[in-house]
Write an enzyme that holds these catalytic residues in place. Structure first.
Site, short mmCIF file in Angstrom:
data_model
loop_
_atom_site.label_atom_id
_atom_site.label_comp_id
_atom_site.label_asym_id
_atom_site.label_seq_id
_atom_site.Cartn_x
_atom_site.Cartn_y
_atom_site.Cartn_z
N ASP A 1 0.86 -1.18 0.00
CA ASP A 1 0.00 0.00 0.00
C ASP A 1 0.90 1.24 0.00
O ASP A 1 1.42 1.65 1.04
CB ASP A 1 -0.89 -0.03 1.25
CG ASP A 1 -1.87 1.12 1.31
OD1 ASP A 1 -1.72 2.08 0.52
OD2 ASP A 1 -2.78 1.09 2.17
N GLU B 1 1.07 4.48 0.24
CA GLU B 1 0.56 5.76 0.70
C GLU B 1 1.44 6.26 1.84
O GLU B 1 2.08 5.48 2.54
CB GLU B 1 -0.87 5.62 1.21
CG GLU B 1 -1.86 5.19 0.16
CD GLU B 1 -3.26 5.06 0.74
OE1 GLU B 1 -4.02 6.04 0.65
OE2 GLU B 1 -3.57 3.99 1.29
#
Length: 307
Positions: free
Chosen positions: A166, A168
Site C-alpha cells: 500500500d 501511501e
C-alpha cells in the site's frame, strides 16, 4: 459522498510513535501455521477484509459465515498495517511494527491461527510512514532485495500467508530520500516473489509504485495474486495486467459505504465476471446487515454473525 481513501490518521500516528489457495509457512518461532480444516464449498468471488488492528481484532473476520452452506464470508484477512520506515543513520528502509501490529504477530497462536484453521488466509499490509521511505524509491537492486528479505522473513517467522503493498504516506523526499524511480518496485516485487513463490502478494492500487510495474523489459504484473481498487464506495478497475479473476474493481468501507452501494458493486462484480470483492474496516460490532448486502449478490446468501 463516497469515502475516497481510508481514514487512517490514527494508524499513521500510532506507527510514528512507536487469494487462490496457497501453502502456509513452515513451523515458526510463534507456532506452526496449522493446516486449515476444509471450509464448506463456496461459489463466487474471493472476499477480502482489511482490519485496523489499532482498534479491532483480526478474529472478527472469522465470525461471518454464509447462511446457505456455512462457508466463510471472507477468504483473505489483511492485517492493517505494518510500515516501511527510514533509518537516517544507516540511510536505509526497514520494516516497522507499531505496538498493535506487533501484538497481533506475537500472539499469532490466538490472533492468526484460528483464522487460518478456518481456511482464511492472513496477509500483512505494509504502508508508508511519512519518513521518505517507500516501495518506489529504493536506490538500487541491493536495497530493494534487502527489504524484500525483511518481508519474506516476517512471513516465515509468523506463519503468514503473504504481503500486501500500500504505497501511501511515504512522503518521498523526506529525510533526504529520493523521489520515485522506475526500477525500485520492480526489483522489490521480483525479489519478494523469488523469496516466497507460493505466498500471496497483493497490490492496493495506489501511489507511485502502482504505476511503475515495468522496468528493463520486466513487467511484474503477473507476480501479483490480487490487485484492488483503493477508493471506497466506487468502482475502478485496477490498471494492472491481471485476469479478472484476480481483480477487485469494487471497494467498500463496512459501515460507511451504504448497503445499497455495496449491493450494487457486488452485483456488478458478478455480472462483469470479476473474481475479488474488497472490504475495509471490519470492526467488532455485528455487521451482518452490511455484510449481507453484498453476500446476497456475491453468493446468494445472507451472512450470519457468530460472536
Amino acid at each position: 459522498m463516497f469515502t475516497l481513501v481510508r481514514s487512517r490518521a490514527r494508524t499513521a500516528a500510532l506507527a510514528l510513535s512507536a487469494v487462490a489457495a496457497l501453502a502456509f509457512g513452515a513451523t515458526t518461532s510463534t507456532g506452526a501455521a496449522a493446516a486449515p480444516a476444509p471450509a464448506p464449498a463456496k461459489q463466487g468471488p474471493t472476499s477480502v477484509a482489511y482490519v485496523e488492528v489499532n482498534d479491532n481484532s483480526m478474529l472478527n473476520v472469522g465470525k461471518y459465515t454464509l447462511a446457505k452452506g456455512g462457508g466463510n464470508v471472507f477468504d483473505v484477512a489483511v492485517i492493517f498495517a505494518a510500515n516501511i520506515n527510514y533509518d537516517t543513520t544507516k540511510k536505509s528502509a526497514y520494516l516497522h511494527f507499531n505496538e498493535n501490529v506487533q501484538r497481533v504477530l506475537d500472539n499469532a497462536a490466538t490472533q492468526i491461527r484460528p483464522l487460518q484453521q478456518k481456511g482464511i488466509k492472513v496477509v500483512l499490509s505494509v504502508l508508508g510512514n511519512h519518513q521518505g521511505a517507500g516501495f518506489a524509491n529504493f536506490p538500487n537492486q541491493q536495497a530493494a532485495s534487502a527489504f524484500a528479505k525483511q518481508l519474506s522473513d516476517t512471513v516465515t517467522k509468523y506463519g503468514l500467508d503473504g504481503i500486501d503493498f500500500d504505497d501511501e504516506y511515504a512522503e518521498y523526499g523526506n529525510n533526504g530520500t529520493g523521489q520515485p524511480n522506475a526500477s525500485s518496485f520492480v526489483h522489490l516485487v521480483t525479489a519478494l516473489r523469488a523469496n516466497m513463490p507460493n505466498k500471496i502478494i497483493s497490490l492496493y492500487n495506489i501511489g507511485p509504485a502502482a504505476s511503475r510495474l515495468s522496468y528493463g523489459g520486466v513487467n511484474i504484473s503477473s507476480k501479483f495474486d490480487y490487485a484492488w481498487n483503493p477508493y471506497y464506495g466506487t468502482w475502478q478497475v485496477p490498471g494492472i495486467a491481471l485476469p479478472k479473476s484476480k481483480l477487485s474493481p469494487a471497494a467498500v468501507e463496512i459501515g460507511r459505504t451504504s448497503q445499497s452501494t455495496a449491493a450494487n458493486l457486488a452485483r456488478r462484480t458478478v455480472s462483469e465476471g470479476y473474481g475479488v470483492y474488497l472490504t475495509y474496516n471490519l470492526n467488532g460490532a455485528d455487521r451482518s446487515a452490511d455484510v449481507s448486502a453484498f453476500t446476497r449478490e456475491l453468493y446468494g446468501s445472507d451472512a450470519v454473525y457468530t460472536p
